[in-house]
Write an enzyme that holds these catalytic residues in place. Structure first.
Site, PDB file in Angstrom:
ATOM      1  N   TYR A   1       0.685  -1.466   0.363  1.00 28.15           N
ATOM      2  CA  TYR A   1      -0.064  -0.277   0.092  1.00 28.15           C
ATOM      3  C   TYR A   1       1.094   1.374  -0.194  1.00 28.15           C
ATOM      4  O   TYR A   1       1.571   1.432  -1.070  1.00 28.15           O
ATOM      5  CB  TYR A   1      -0.526   0.105   1.303  1.00 28.15           C
ATOM      6  CG  TYR A   1      -2.201   0.371   1.184  1.00 28.15           C
ATOM      7  CD1 TYR A   1      -2.849   1.412  -0.170  1.00 28.15           C
ATOM      8  CD2 TYR A   1      -2.136   2.235   2.037  1.00 28.15           C
ATOM      9  CE1 TYR A   1      -3.762   1.998  -0.691  1.00 28.15           C
ATOM     10  CE2 TYR A   1      -3.086   2.844   1.725  1.00 28.15           C
ATOM     11  CZ  TYR A   1      -4.339   2.547   0.969  1.00 28.15           C
ATOM     12  OH  TYR A   1      -5.307   4.222   0.613  1.00 28.15           O
TER      13      TYR A   1
ATOM     14  N   LYS B   1     -19.700 -18.845 -10.785  1.00 30.36           N
ATOM     15  CA  LYS B   1     -19.124 -19.771 -12.090  1.00 30.36           C
ATOM     16  C   LYS B   1     -17.722 -18.585 -11.334  1.00 30.36           C
ATOM     17  O   LYS B   1     -16.773 -19.433 -12.280  1.00 30.36           O
ATOM     18  CB  LYS B   1     -19.972 -18.003 -11.984  1.00 30.36           C
ATOM     19  CG  LYS B   1     -21.293 -18.554 -12.390  1.00 30.36           C
ATOM     20  CD  LYS B   1     -21.610 -16.805 -13.384  1.00 30.36           C
ATOM     21  CE  LYS B   1     -23.028 -17.486 -13.999  1.00 30.36           C
ATOM     22  NZ  LYS B   1     -23.426 -17.604 -15.042  1.00 30.36           N
TER      23      LYS B   1
END
Length: 152
Positions: A38, A93
């Protein structure tokens, strides 16, 4: 194969609930690791990508990430069950993409049946690294995804 309802519910609810998770691909144990992941370290690849957008494929997961999007109006043979009730299908999925193609997926459930609102995320996104898998009502799905995402 017979699937008992209680087996399906146990499969989906066993800790951790659901079927997918986000797993970091880089170390993230130390303060240095987190500073590289970060701030301040993340600024360096951001500026490189700003200079050359093709570097997004080198410094991010963009090349192996798709969105599976549904508003819950056409969920398998279940019909219009809504976006939240359709979430297990979208996670499923994602499992198939990962298992059979090693492609990472973010499932996105949209709380709108309006075609313009439902297609807005795709229309407003930066160019995807791979096609979106789009699920909306059968009648509208092809025309919405093609017209709204810049297709013919």
């Amino acid at each position: 194969m017979i699937i008992r309802p209680e087996d399906a519910l146990e499969y989906h609810s066993a800790s951790p609930a659901g079927k997918v998770s986000v797993t970091p691909t880089k170390p993230c144990q130390t303060q240095r690791d987190l500073s590289l992941a970060y701030t301040p370290g993340v600024a360096v690849p951001c500026l490189e990508i700003e200079r050359d957008p093709t570097l997004a494929y080198k410094y991010t997961a963009k090349g192996n990430l798709v969105a599976v999007v549904s508003n819950g109006t056409a969920v398998l043979g279940l019909g219009n069950i809504g976006p939240l009730a359709g979430k297990p299908v979208m996670e499923g999925k994602g499992v198939l993409f990962k298992r059979f193609a090693d492609i990472d997926v973010f499932d996105i459930e949209l709380a709108s049946e309006d075609p313009k609102e439902s297609s807005a995320p795709a229309r407003c996104s930066s160019p995807p690294s791979a096609p979106l898998t789009w699920r909306t009502s059968r009648r509208r799905s092809a025309s919405i995804s093609k017209r709204s995402c810049g297709g013919p």
